[in-house]
Write an enzyme that holds these catalytic residues in place. Structure first.
Site, PDB file in Angstrom:
ATOM      1  N   LYS A  76       0.842  -1.200   0.000  1.00 24.10           N
ATOM      2  CA  LYS A  76       0.000   0.000   0.000  1.00 24.10           C
ATOM      3  C   LYS A  76       0.881   1.256   0.000  1.00 24.10           C
ATOM      4  O   LYS A  76       1.882   1.312   0.725  1.00 24.10           O
ATOM      5  CB  LYS A  76      -0.904  -0.031   1.238  1.00 24.10           C
ATOM      6  N   SER A 151      -9.807   1.853   3.079  1.00 29.70           N
ATOM      7  CA  SER A 151      -8.926   2.584   2.190  1.00 29.70           C
ATOM      8  C   SER A 151      -7.930   1.716   1.435  1.00 29.70           C
ATOM      9  O   SER A 151      -7.410   2.128   0.397  1.00 29.70           O
ATOM     10  CB  SER A 151      -8.159   3.646   2.975  1.00 29.70           C
ATOM     11  N   SER A 175      -9.929  -0.428   7.288  1.00 30.88           N
ATOM     12  CA  SER A 175      -9.345  -0.266   5.952  1.00 30.88           C
ATOM     13  C   SER A 175      -8.671  -1.501   5.382  1.00 30.88           C
ATOM     14  O   SER A 175      -8.311  -1.510   4.210  1.00 30.88           O
ATOM     15  CB  SER A 175      -8.341   0.882   5.947  1.00 30.88           C
TER      16      SER A 175
END
Lengths: 510, 95
Positions: A76, A151, A175
């Site tokens: 990420k 997210s 997330s």
């Protein structure tokens, strides 16, 4: 493309059936076929991946390969990797390259994972859909008109589309678990303090956790085993000993006690998801598990508590982005011209003003920004996106004089009540089960106009972050609309083994 | 409680953000909606409850005060939008 776990890839690599270079080649073609549509990777470096593959292959031949050999991973875009761009999907970090590796990255390399690229996300991890990204929305591989969740949308989508066999994400309010549910993969949020956050760009420091996504419970256990544990560079990282997570995932006990908060299986929850999860629980019970009805009386306050505390922490953490030491800086000459024009306009107005107007104009003139202050403002205004600004504004408001006690202080007190609910529940049960999200993935653009509606997607996941405990989401079934949905287990602090045990039992139901 | 547009401008200055008139209007709507939802917490009497600051037991660790290499001067300046060989450059602060 056949989906392959780390465990399967590792076996083949160690048996000499496939080389790591061939493995990377396979993922490269899959990425070339899928990524343009899915938009999971925002940066790829195959040259570096092949170099890593060749170096690790030599270790394989000498019998020295690490625990994650065969893992082809994406990261990420919020976790620092030396020499690679780190943007948190924000324009304010345009052009930024990290000068160091996060602890989790060092640990993945040390166990011979191959890192191939960086993954899409909501800007600074603020969002539940991955729509708030400078790179555009990541799309759900099961239906590209649907959101991935967020997210960590890119991290979930990359695994679901076979573009990595594991990824790292971060989880501040759900997330990792919520996009895992929407994309039909396994995602684990470790206990607060279980995994070092050195090198994770901070969003809300009393909540943030780094954790893995994978195709199987065993794979996320293997990645967790590698990244967990004490790190002197993160003062919130715990020195509590690690369990053997892989063993917990491989040989689960069947006679576990599962707490079922009945009140959470009601209003707002999709009926099919409700039924699907209840069926799984019945099967687990038939296999020897005990279902224990429990209450979490303060769970209805979790969302409000979270959005006060997390935005407050975010407004403070994001103060560092000022355009001075790194990232986007507004054009200086343009800024100076703008200030000069404002000053001139005010001076002109002062000349013709009288009475109260004159006083207020003179005040405005004296309060006009200094050039450096204006540079901060312009850089931040140009660099941050709409959701990030909204949260900075909310966070600054709840921390401002006169409101601190009413919001921030109040929320910190309610947080204790929520934590105590869990402490009490875990006296009687090993894990607590809930849905991961109230629905399956919804359409891109569908919930953008109402922030409260968007925040409601986190309703089942957010409590674990408030209590600092661990949670996992794994695929529970496919809805009649064709989309996957997840089941969530939560366990007490540092009881990741119990999570993995329960999750593996569900996986074994098939 | 409801947030006025004047308060929004005040908070924007604290947060070092510039807002257009349209931004102010939109934020007033959004923030009032979100803060309205947060009023839910006022149902609870928390006068006897201590605020929770740390979710896990944390030991205060002391370490030796030793100088260790971190990043080089060059690396620290590498991402700067404007720097000379030694320092970050900013607009003139002192007239």
């Amino acid at each position: 493309m056949t989906i392959q776990t780390i465990a399967e890839a590792k076996k083949k690599v160690l048996a000499g059936d496939v080389t790591l270079r061939e493995l990377v080649e396979g993922y490269k073609s899959q990425i070339e076929a899928e990524n343009e549509e899915v938009n999971a990777y925002v940066y790829l470096n195959f040259d570096s991946a092949f170099e890593q593959a060749d170096a690790i292959q030599k270790k394989v031949e000498k019998g020295e390969a690490g625990a994650l050999v065969g893992a082809i991973m994406g990261i990420k875009d919020v976790i620092c990797e030396r020499g690679k761009p780190v943007t948190c999907a924000s324009n304010i970090l345009d052009g930024f390259e990290s000068v160091y590796d996060a602890t989790v990255i060092e640990r993945l390399h040390a166990e011979d994972a191959i890192l191939i690229g960086r993954l899409n996300m909501d800007e600074f991890a603020m969002g539940s859909t991955n729509e708030y990204s400078r790179y555009g929305a990541a799309k759900n591989p099961h239906d590209t008109t649907k959101v991935t969740g967020g997210s960590s949308g890119g991290s979930a989508a990359a695994v679901a589309a076979g573009m990595a066999n594991a990824t790292l994400g971060s989880d501040t309010g759900g997330s990792i678990r919520q996009p895992a549910s929407y994309c039909g993969v396994v995602g684990l949020k470790p206990t607060y303090g279980r995994v070092s956050r050195y090198g994770l760009v901070a969003f809300a420091s009393s909540f943030d956790s780094i954790g893995p996504f994978g195709h199987s419970v065993e794979d996320v256990a293997t990645v967790l085993q590698t990244i967990a544990g004490f790190d002197e560079r993160d003062n919130t990282c715990s020195s509590v000993e690690k369990d053997d997570y892989v063993v917990a995932a491989q040989s689960p006990k069947k006679n576990i006690k599962i707490g079922v908060p009945e009140a959470l299986f009601g209003e707002g929850l999709d009926v099919e998801i409700n039924t699907g999860i209840k069926e799984i629980l019945n099967k687990l019970e038939a296999d020897g598990a005990e279902l224990v009805p429990i209450e979490l009386p303060h769970s209805k306050y979790a969302l409000a508590t979270y959005y006060i505390l997390a935005t407050a922490e975010a407004s403070s953490n994001l103060a560092r982005f000022d355009g001075i030491r790194y990232g986007h800086r507004a054009d200086k000459d343009q800024m100076l011209d703008e200030l000069k024009a404002e000053e001139e306009a005010l001076k002109q107005a002062v000349k013709s003003a009288e009475g109260d107007d004159l006083v207020s104009l003179q005040q405005e003139l004296t309060k006009l920004d200094a050039p450096l202050t204006r540079l901060y403002k312009k850089s931040r205004t140009e660099g941050f996106g709409v959701e990030v600004k909204r949260r900075i504004m909310l966070g600054t408001y709840v921390l401002s004089a006169g409101y601190y006690d009413a919001y921030y202080g109040k929320a910190q007190r309610v947080r204790r009540l929520i934590k105590e609910d869990f402490t009490n529940a875990f006296k009687n049960v090993d894990v607590i089960v809930t849905p991961t999200a109230p629905t399956t993935a919804f359409g891109i653009g569908e919930k953008q106009n109402d922030p409260v509606q968007m925040y409601l997607n986190d309703i089942y996941t957010i409590s674990a972050n408030l209590a600092g405990i661990c949670g996992i989401s794994l695929p529970a079934g496919t809805h009649s609309n064709g989309l996957p949905y997840g089941i969530q287990f939560m366990a007490d602090s540092f009881q990741e083994s119990k999570l993995l045990n329960a999750a593996r039992l569900v996986e074994l139901l098939g | 409680m409801s947030v006025s547009e004047k308060e929004i401008r005040y908070v924007a200055n604290l947060a070092r953000l510039q807002l257009t008139e349209e931004d102010v209007e939109n934020l007033a709507l959004d923030m009032n909606k979100i803060l309205g939802y947060m009023d839910l917490l006022n149902e609870l009497d928390t006068t006897e409850i201590e605020p929770l600051e740390h979710v896990i037991e944390m030991d205060s660790r002391l370490r030796k005060d030793e100088a260790k290499p971190t990043i080089s001067h060059e690396e620290a300046l590498k991402n700067a939008p404007d720097a000379d060989s030694d320092y970050f450059r900013v607009p003139k602060v002192i007239e």
